[in-house]
Design a protein around this motif. Structure first.
Motif, PDB file in Angstrom:
ATOM      1  N   TYR A  14       0.920  -1.572   0.152  1.00 12.10           N
ATOM      2  CA  TYR A  14      -0.294  -0.060   0.208  1.00 12.10           C
ATOM      3  C   TYR A  14       0.527   1.054   0.207  1.00 12.10           C
ATOM      4  O   TYR A  14       0.493   2.063  -0.587  1.00 12.10           O
ATOM      5  CB  TYR A  14      -1.017   0.232   0.805  1.00 12.10           C
ATOM      6  N   VAL A  15       1.297   1.233   0.957  1.00  9.70           N
ATOM      7  CA  VAL A  15       2.450   2.764   1.055  1.00  9.70           C
ATOM      8  C   VAL A  15       3.435   2.602  -0.387  1.00  9.70           C
ATOM      9  O   VAL A  15       3.864   3.844  -0.834  1.00  9.70           O
ATOM     10  CB  VAL A  15       3.839   2.288   1.860  1.00  9.70           C
ATOM     11  N   GLU A  16       3.790   1.575  -1.049  1.00  2.00           N
ATOM     12  CA  GLU A  16       4.364   1.423  -2.273  1.00  2.00           C
ATOM     13  C   GLU A  16       3.018   2.271  -3.579  1.00  2.00           C
ATOM     14  O   GLU A  16       4.088   2.995  -4.470  1.00  2.00           O
ATOM     15  CB  GLU A  16       4.636  -0.137  -2.756  1.00  2.00           C
ATOM     16  N   LEU A  17       2.169   1.835  -3.762  1.00  2.00           N
ATOM     17  CA  LEU A  17       1.713   1.910  -4.075  1.00  2.00           C
ATOM     18  C   LEU A  17       1.128   3.734  -4.056  1.00  2.00           C
ATOM     19  O   LEU A  17       0.721   4.487  -4.793  1.00  2.00           O
ATOM     20  CB  LEU A  17       0.319   1.511  -4.450  1.00  2.00           C
ATOM     21  N   LYS A  18       0.797   3.908  -2.571  1.00  2.45           N
ATOM     22  CA  LYS A  18       1.125   5.446  -2.781  1.00  2.45           C
ATOM     23  C   LYS A  18       1.549   6.506  -3.255  1.00  2.45           C
ATOM     24  O   LYS A  18       1.474   7.362  -3.633  1.00  2.45           O
ATOM     25  CB  LYS A  18       0.677   5.209  -1.159  1.00  2.45           C
ATOM     26  N   HIS A  19       3.437   5.770  -2.603  1.00  2.00           N
ATOM     27  CA  HIS A  19       4.522   6.535  -3.018  1.00  2.00           C
ATOM     28  C   HIS A  19       4.353   6.777  -4.094  1.00  2.00           C
ATOM     29  O   HIS A  19       4.643   7.414  -5.247  1.00  2.00           O
ATOM     30  CB  HIS A  19       6.113   6.374  -2.492  1.00  2.00           C
ATOM     31  N   GLY A  20       4.437   5.963  -5.040  1.00  2.00           N
ATOM     32  CA  GLY A  20       4.237   6.069  -6.510  1.00  2.00           C
ATOM     33  C   GLY A  20       2.771   6.913  -7.215  1.00  2.00           C
ATOM     34  O   GLY A  20       3.433   7.410  -7.955  1.00  2.00           O
ATOM     35  N   ARG A  21       2.313   6.820  -6.925  1.00  3.65           N
ATOM     36  CA  ARG A  21       0.463   7.643  -7.429  1.00  3.65           C
ATOM     37  C   ARG A  21       1.351   8.743  -6.745  1.00  3.65           C
ATOM     38  O   ARG A  21       1.114  10.034  -8.316  1.00  3.65           O
ATOM     39  CB  ARG A  21      -0.076   7.620  -6.657  1.00  3.65           C
TER      40      ARG A  21
END
Length: 130
Positions: A14-21
């Motif tokens: 989730y953190v990786e997805l959020k930072h990617g967005r």
């Protein structure tokens, strides 16, 4: 390598997805301002890192407050409190749909969804490098 629980793995994803967005938005914003596109009244703000020193303090305050509200609103989001009574909730960590607007996601196959989510992760990783 130490094994992690499924819950911890989903949290890290989730953190990786959020930072990617966020990184994807930042890269697009950088490219748009570098091309010379500005909001009305901000024509004198330079592009790139030079803009950091020329942004007024009240704009910084507005950005921080807005980000804080967004973080607080989505902090414990499960996806089950949607407006649509037929909405079944979040399919994955980072699924912020509320059942109001679908754009066709629910009508797609599981393989298509997996492909799209993988592309989002990879594009987010590339943007984080950018």
């Amino acid at each position: 390598m130490k094994d992690v629980s499924q819950e911890r793995y989903e949290q890290i994803r989730y953190v990786e997805l959020k930072h990617g967005r966020v990184a994807m938005l930042a890269v697009v914003g950088y490219l748009v301002t570098y091309a010379g596109v500005r909001f009305p009244g901000c024509e004198d703000i330079p592009s790139g890192w030079a803009a950091l020193n020329s942004i007024p303090p009240m704009v910084w305050a507005q950005m921080v407050i807005t980000l804080g509200f967004m973080e607080e609103f989505n902090k414990d989001r499960t996806g089950t409190e949607g407006i649509n009574p037929d909405y079944k909730g979040a399919e994955f960590a980072g699924d912020f749909r509320n059942g109001l607007i679908d754009f066709g996601w629910d009508s797609q196959t599981d393989n298509w969804k997996k492909s799209k989510r993988g592309k989002e992760l990879n594009n987010g990783r590339a943007a984080m490098m950018g």
